[in-house]
Design a protein around this motif. Sequence first.
Motif, PDB file in Angstrom:
ATOM      1  N   THR A 320       0.843  -1.190   0.000  1.00  0.00           N
ATOM      2  CA  THR A 320       0.000   0.000   0.000  1.00  0.00           C
ATOM      3  C   THR A 320       0.876   1.236   0.000  1.00  0.00           C
ATOM      4  OG1 THR A 320      -0.099   0.069   2.402  1.00  0.00           O
ATOM      5  CG2 THR A 320      -1.821  -1.182   1.283  1.00  0.00           C
ATOM      6  N   ALA A 321       0.316   2.343  -0.462  1.00  0.00           N
ATOM      7  CA  ALA A 321       1.029   3.619  -0.387  1.00  0.00           C
ATOM      8  C   ALA A 321       1.075   4.070   1.067  1.00  0.00           C
ATOM      9  CB  ALA A 321       0.332   4.661  -1.257  1.00  0.00           C
ATOM     10  N   PRO A 322       2.113   4.809   1.477  1.00  0.00           N
ATOM     11  CA  PRO A 322       2.191   5.289   2.858  1.00  0.00           C
ATOM     12  C   PRO A 322       0.948   6.079   3.243  1.00  0.00           C
ATOM     13  CG  PRO A 322       4.270   5.670   1.738  1.00  0.00           C
ATOM     14  CD  PRO A 322       3.307   5.198   0.704  1.00  0.00           C
ATOM     15  N   GLY A 323       0.376   5.737   4.370  1.00  0.00           N
ATOM     16  CA  GLY A 323      -0.808   6.416   4.857  1.00  0.00           C
ATOM     17  C   GLY A 323      -2.113   5.901   4.295  1.00  0.00           C
ATOM     18  N   ALA A 324      -2.066   4.968   3.348  1.00  0.00           N
ATOM     19  CA  ALA A 324      -3.277   4.404   2.752  1.00  0.00           C
ATOM     20  C   ALA A 324      -3.515   3.003   3.292  1.00  0.00           C
ATOM     21  CB  ALA A 324      -3.167   4.379   1.229  1.00  0.00           C
ATOM     22  N   THR A 325      -4.691   2.468   3.019  1.00  0.00           N
ATOM     23  CA  THR A 325      -5.046   1.122   3.475  1.00  0.00           C
ATOM     24  C   THR A 325      -5.324   0.158   2.326  1.00  0.00           C
ATOM     25  OG1 THR A 325      -7.364   1.811   3.679  1.00  0.00           O
ATOM     26  CG2 THR A 325      -5.986   1.988   5.653  1.00  0.00           C
ATOM     27  N   LYS A 326      -5.736   0.688   1.171  1.00  0.00           N
ATOM     28  CA  LYS A 326      -6.055  -0.178   0.042  1.00  0.00           C
ATOM     29  C   LYS A 326      -4.777  -0.566  -0.686  1.00  0.00           C
ATOM     30  CE  LYS A 326      -8.754  -0.462  -4.216  1.00  0.00           C
ATOM     31  NZ  LYS A 326      -9.660   0.250  -5.140  1.00  0.00           N
ATOM     32  N   PRO A 327      -4.536  -1.868  -0.903  1.00  0.00           N
ATOM     33  CA  PRO A 327      -3.313  -2.286  -1.605  1.00  0.00           C
ATOM     34  C   PRO A 327      -3.297  -1.797  -3.052  1.00  0.00           C
ATOM     35  CG  PRO A 327      -4.345  -4.133  -0.466  1.00  0.00           C
ATOM     36  CD  PRO A 327      -5.331  -3.020  -0.452  1.00  0.00           C
ATOM     37  N   LEU A 359      10.402  -3.827  -3.672  1.00  0.00           N
ATOM     38  CA  LEU A 359      11.521  -4.747  -3.901  1.00  0.00           C
ATOM     39  C   LEU A 359      12.820  -4.235  -3.299  1.00  0.00           C
ATOM     40  CD1 LEU A 359      10.866  -5.844  -7.619  1.00  0.00           C
ATOM     41  CD2 LEU A 359      10.390  -7.123  -5.528  1.00  0.00           C
ATOM     42  N   VAL A 360      12.995  -2.900  -3.236  1.00  0.00           N
ATOM     43  CA  VAL A 360      14.234  -2.347  -2.686  1.00  0.00           C
ATOM     44  C   VAL A 360      14.061  -1.873  -1.250  1.00  0.00           C
ATOM     45  CG1 VAL A 360      15.105  -1.698  -4.953  1.00  0.00           C
ATOM     46  CG2 VAL A 360      13.739  -0.053  -3.649  1.00  0.00           C
ATOM     47  N   GLY A 361      12.890  -2.120  -0.653  1.00  0.00           N
ATOM     48  CA  GLY A 361      12.687  -1.817   0.752  1.00  0.00           C
ATOM     49  C   GLY A 361      12.262  -0.406   1.057  1.00  0.00           C
ATOM     50  N   ILE A 362      11.831   0.380   0.067  1.00  0.00           N
ATOM     51  CA  ILE A 362      11.386   1.751   0.340  1.00  0.00           C
ATOM     52  C   ILE A 362      10.026   1.728   1.024  1.00  0.00           C
ATOM     53  CG2 ILE A 362      10.749   3.944  -0.710  1.00  0.00           C
ATOM     54  CD1 ILE A 362      12.733   3.369  -2.923  1.00  0.00           C
ATOM     55  N   TRP A 363       9.077   1.009   0.444  1.00  0.00           N
ATOM     56  CA  TRP A 363       7.754   0.869   1.040  1.00  0.00           C
ATOM     57  C   TRP A 363       7.647  -0.517   1.662  1.00  0.00           C
ATOM     58  CZ3 TRP A 363       3.749   3.179  -2.965  1.00  0.00           C
ATOM     59  CH2 TRP A 363       3.970   4.558  -3.063  1.00  0.00           C
ATOM     60  N   PRO A 364       7.251  -0.609   2.919  1.00  0.00           N
ATOM     61  CA  PRO A 364       7.111  -1.932   3.538  1.00  0.00           C
ATOM     62  C   PRO A 364       5.898  -2.667   2.979  1.00  0.00           C
ATOM     63  CG  PRO A 364       6.321  -0.231   5.020  1.00  0.00           C
ATOM     64  CD  PRO A 364       6.911   0.479   3.842  1.00  0.00           C
ATOM     65  N   SER A 365       5.943  -3.968   3.066  1.00  0.00           N
ATOM     66  CA  SER A 365       4.839  -4.776   2.552  1.00  0.00           C
ATOM     67  C   SER A 365       3.708  -4.831   3.572  1.00  0.00           C
ATOM     68  CB  SER A 365       5.329  -6.196   2.243  1.00  0.00           C
ATOM     69  OG  SER A 365       5.844  -6.805   3.422  1.00  0.00           O
ATOM     70  N   GLN A 366       2.479  -4.817   3.063  1.00  0.00           N
ATOM     71  CA  GLN A 366       1.320  -5.006   3.929  1.00  0.00           C
ATOM     72  C   GLN A 366       1.144  -6.481   4.254  1.00  0.00           C
ATOM     73  OE1 GLN A 366      -2.632  -4.403   2.237  1.00  0.00           O
ATOM     74  NE2 GLN A 366      -3.175  -3.115   3.991  1.00  0.00           N
ATOM     75  N   ASN A 367       1.353  -7.297   3.262  1.00  0.00           N
ATOM     76  CA  ASN A 367       1.328  -8.756   3.425  1.00  0.00           C
ATOM     77  C   ASN A 367       2.430  -9.336   2.544  1.00  0.00           C
ATOM     78  OD1 ASN A 367      -1.029  -9.123   5.177  1.00  0.00           O
ATOM     79  ND2 ASN A 367      -2.220  -8.398   3.422  1.00  0.00           N
ATOM     80  N   GLY A 368       2.809 -10.555   2.847  1.00  0.00           N
ATOM     81  CA  GLY A 368       3.834 -11.198   2.048  1.00  0.00           C
ATOM     82  C   GLY A 368       5.222 -10.707   2.417  1.00  0.00           C
ATOM     83  N   VAL A 369       6.212 -11.136   1.640  1.00  0.00           N
ATOM     84  CA  VAL A 369       7.590 -10.832   1.986  1.00  0.00           C
ATOM     85  C   VAL A 369       8.453 -10.844   0.734  1.00  0.00           C
ATOM     86  CG1 VAL A 369       8.183 -13.256   2.408  1.00  0.00           C
ATOM     87  CG2 VAL A 369       9.477 -11.460   3.571  1.00  0.00           C
ATOM     88  N   VAL A 370       9.504 -10.025   0.752  1.00  0.00           N
ATOM     89  CA  VAL A 370      10.541 -10.023  -0.278  1.00  0.00           C
ATOM     90  C   VAL A 370      11.803 -10.592   0.352  1.00  0.00           C
ATOM     91  CG1 VAL A 370      11.917  -8.615  -1.862  1.00  0.00           C
ATOM     92  CG2 VAL A 370       9.536  -7.998  -1.396  1.00  0.00           C
ATOM     93  N   ARG A 371      12.401 -11.572  -0.296  1.00  0.00           N
ATOM     94  CA  ARG A 371      13.570 -12.237   0.278  1.00  0.00           C
ATOM     95  C   ARG A 371      14.743 -12.201  -0.696  1.00  0.00           C
ATOM     96  NH1 ARG A 371      12.282 -15.199   4.795  1.00  0.00           N
ATOM     97  NH2 ARG A 371      10.046 -15.605   5.135  1.00  0.00           N
ATOM     98  N   ALA A 376      14.443 -12.173   4.630  1.00  0.00           N
ATOM     99  CA  ALA A 376      13.586 -11.021   4.383  1.00  0.00           C
ATOM    100  C   ALA A 376      14.416  -9.739   4.447  1.00  0.00           C
ATOM    101  CB  ALA A 376      12.458 -10.971   5.410  1.00  0.00           C
ATOM    102  N   LEU A 377      13.933  -8.702   3.767  1.00  0.00           N
ATOM    103  CA  LEU A 377      14.695  -7.461   3.689  1.00  0.00           C
ATOM    104  C   LEU A 377      14.935  -6.847   5.062  1.00  0.00           C
ATOM    105  CD1 LEU A 377      13.153  -5.677   0.556  1.00  0.00           C
ATOM    106  CD2 LEU A 377      15.151  -7.178   0.693  1.00  0.00           C
ATOM    107  N   ASP A 378      13.992  -7.015   6.013  1.00  0.00           N
ATOM    108  CA  ASP A 378      14.171  -6.399   7.321  1.00  0.00           C
ATOM    109  C   ASP A 378      15.202  -7.119   8.188  1.00  0.00           C
ATOM    110  OD1 ASP A 378      12.819  -8.704   7.940  1.00  0.00           O
ATOM    111  OD2 ASP A 378      10.993  -7.710   8.640  1.00  0.00           O
ATOM    112  N   GLN A 379      15.798  -8.206   7.667  1.00  0.00           N
ATOM    113  CA  GLN A 379      16.862  -8.869   8.415  1.00  0.00           C
ATOM    114  C   GLN A 379      18.218  -8.229   8.155  1.00  0.00           C
ATOM    115  OE1 GLN A 379      16.820 -13.147   8.084  1.00  0.00           O
ATOM    116  NE2 GLN A 379      14.578 -13.245   8.109  1.00  0.00           N
ATOM    117  N   TRP A 380      18.254  -7.252   7.251  1.00  0.00           N
ATOM    118  CA  TRP A 380      19.459  -6.436   7.034  1.00  0.00           C
ATOM    119  C   TRP A 380      19.205  -5.053   7.626  1.00  0.00           C
ATOM    120  CZ3 TRP A 380      18.521  -9.909   2.922  1.00  0.00           C
ATOM    121  CH2 TRP A 380      19.607 -10.708   2.534  1.00  0.00           C
TER     122      TRP A 380
END
Length: 585
Positions: A320-327, A359-371, A376-380
């Motif tokens: 989702t976009a920052p501050g929004a709820t709809k994917p 994919l580059v970690g700018i916007w966090p995922s609402q669901n799912g994961v990028v590895r 996962a990206l948040d492990q770096w």
Amino acid sequence: MVGIAVFSGVINILMLSGSLYMLQVYDRVIPSRNTATLLGLSLMVLFAYLVQGYFDALRTRMLCRVGTLFDAGLQQSIHTALATLPLRGAKPMLMQQPLRDLDQVRSFMSSMGPTAFLDMPWIPIFLVALFLFHPAIGMTALLGTAAIIAMTLLTERMSRGAAKAAMDSSAQRQVLADATQRNAEVIRALGMTDRFTARWSQANERYLRENIRATDVYANLGSGAKVLRYVLQSGMLGLGAYLVVADRASGGIMIASSIMMGRALAPVEIALGTWKQLVAARQGITRLRDICKATAAPPAPPVVLPRPCRELSVQELAVTAPGATKPIVSNISFSLKAGMGLALLGASASGKTTLSKALVGIWPSQNGVVRLDGAALDQWCNEDLGRYVGYLPQDVALFDGTVAENICRFDENASSDAILKAAQIAGVHDIILRLPDGYSTRIGEGGMSLSAGQRQRVGLARAVFGDPFLIVLDEPNANLDADGENALTRAIQILRLQGCIVIVISHRPSALAALNMALVLYDGKAIAFGPCGEIFARVRNATGQAATAREPAPARQPPPARPPAAAAADMKTARRAPIAESVEP
């Protein structure tokens, strides 16, 4: 602050010297007419004044340094907040608020405002001294002090809303000013200067109106407190004179009590005079605490992971976009091995840029994961992940500095060989050499001294600097000529041969020639993923089916063949094949 409080105690004790001097002069020197006693008392009070002035200057200097230490201690947290708030969907007027709050707090801590609150705990000492002079004098001083403090509390209550409104209107005015500066060229070229001047005037008038309202509150209550203090001092003189006439006090007590009363109320008057800054600083402290807590960097991973080198996998990703709820994109799953190149395709507003930011970690995922290599990206931590990722956004976003600084991402430890390697991969080395100062050329804010194509190619060099594993390029050829597109294709081929994963978003086929995989997005969902040849074949089939469905009756002559781009436009109108809608063959 403990040391400053101790110095405040010394200063307040020394402030009794003036009252005691007057008391001794009236009660001892004048009746005895002894000049030696007057000289001795004068030398003593002079020494007391010098010591008081020294400690007062020392206290002010310490307060300035405390404010500076406060600022320095928060600089990392504040910059993290400034870099994080835009990614959280914060309103423009809030993005610069932490810096303004920090300046406000530091300015207040370096002013005379804190000294008033450090002096207030010593007011009882002056009241006790006045009670020792005479109970009536002490009671008058006590009632006057209570009235002044009540007025202070009234000031706090009435000024809270006015101060907040003035702060909000000031922030809105600053946001409009920043937007005007950033877009000055567009405003001038499109003849919008008068309209933006009108908007600025409205925002400025609103700020001035709120500022006047807040100032009126402070002025009325501050003046009322000052008048009350004058009344109390004069009343103290009158009361002292009555006690002298009634032979219940001496003339020295009359003068000393008036001076001491003024000194007892001075901290409250100073506090009222700086109340506006106090309210702003207190509101700033509250906001800083909340913002720093909300934007605090996550704890560093306990283990530093190695550089990824095997694969990128995306599993059921929704963003989702920052501050929004709809994917904007949802249920995206695919994987790429090292050395693969992916063409990310789709019509406008299909979610390509949103997916690239995830994919580059700018916007966090609402669901799912990028590895990357299963992690996962948040492990770096951000710094480590940034070394393994290359990113070229649609807005290249260069910074004020030299070409070399922009290519090496302002890494002071970057080697010349690494900078040259990135520039050569991007095919921009010869272009840079033709600039006035070569790699030392300063490009200005946003790279204003470079052409759009030069900015894009320098941005490509920055993206490939440091041998990243994952490289995402969003419209990398939007401003390139034929030579630039050839250099881009060559760069993608070199990166893939080095084992990098390259993902390219583009509507121009020339940028996709060096890629072997394709992912098609439609309305935020993946509708096709596979080798480029297979995906493009499906697109051609869908195009042919749409053209057949639009053919007239057999008896009539078939229409002439349409160019591929026109055929794709027909498909979008007919809404017969989502793949054909998303990709121009």
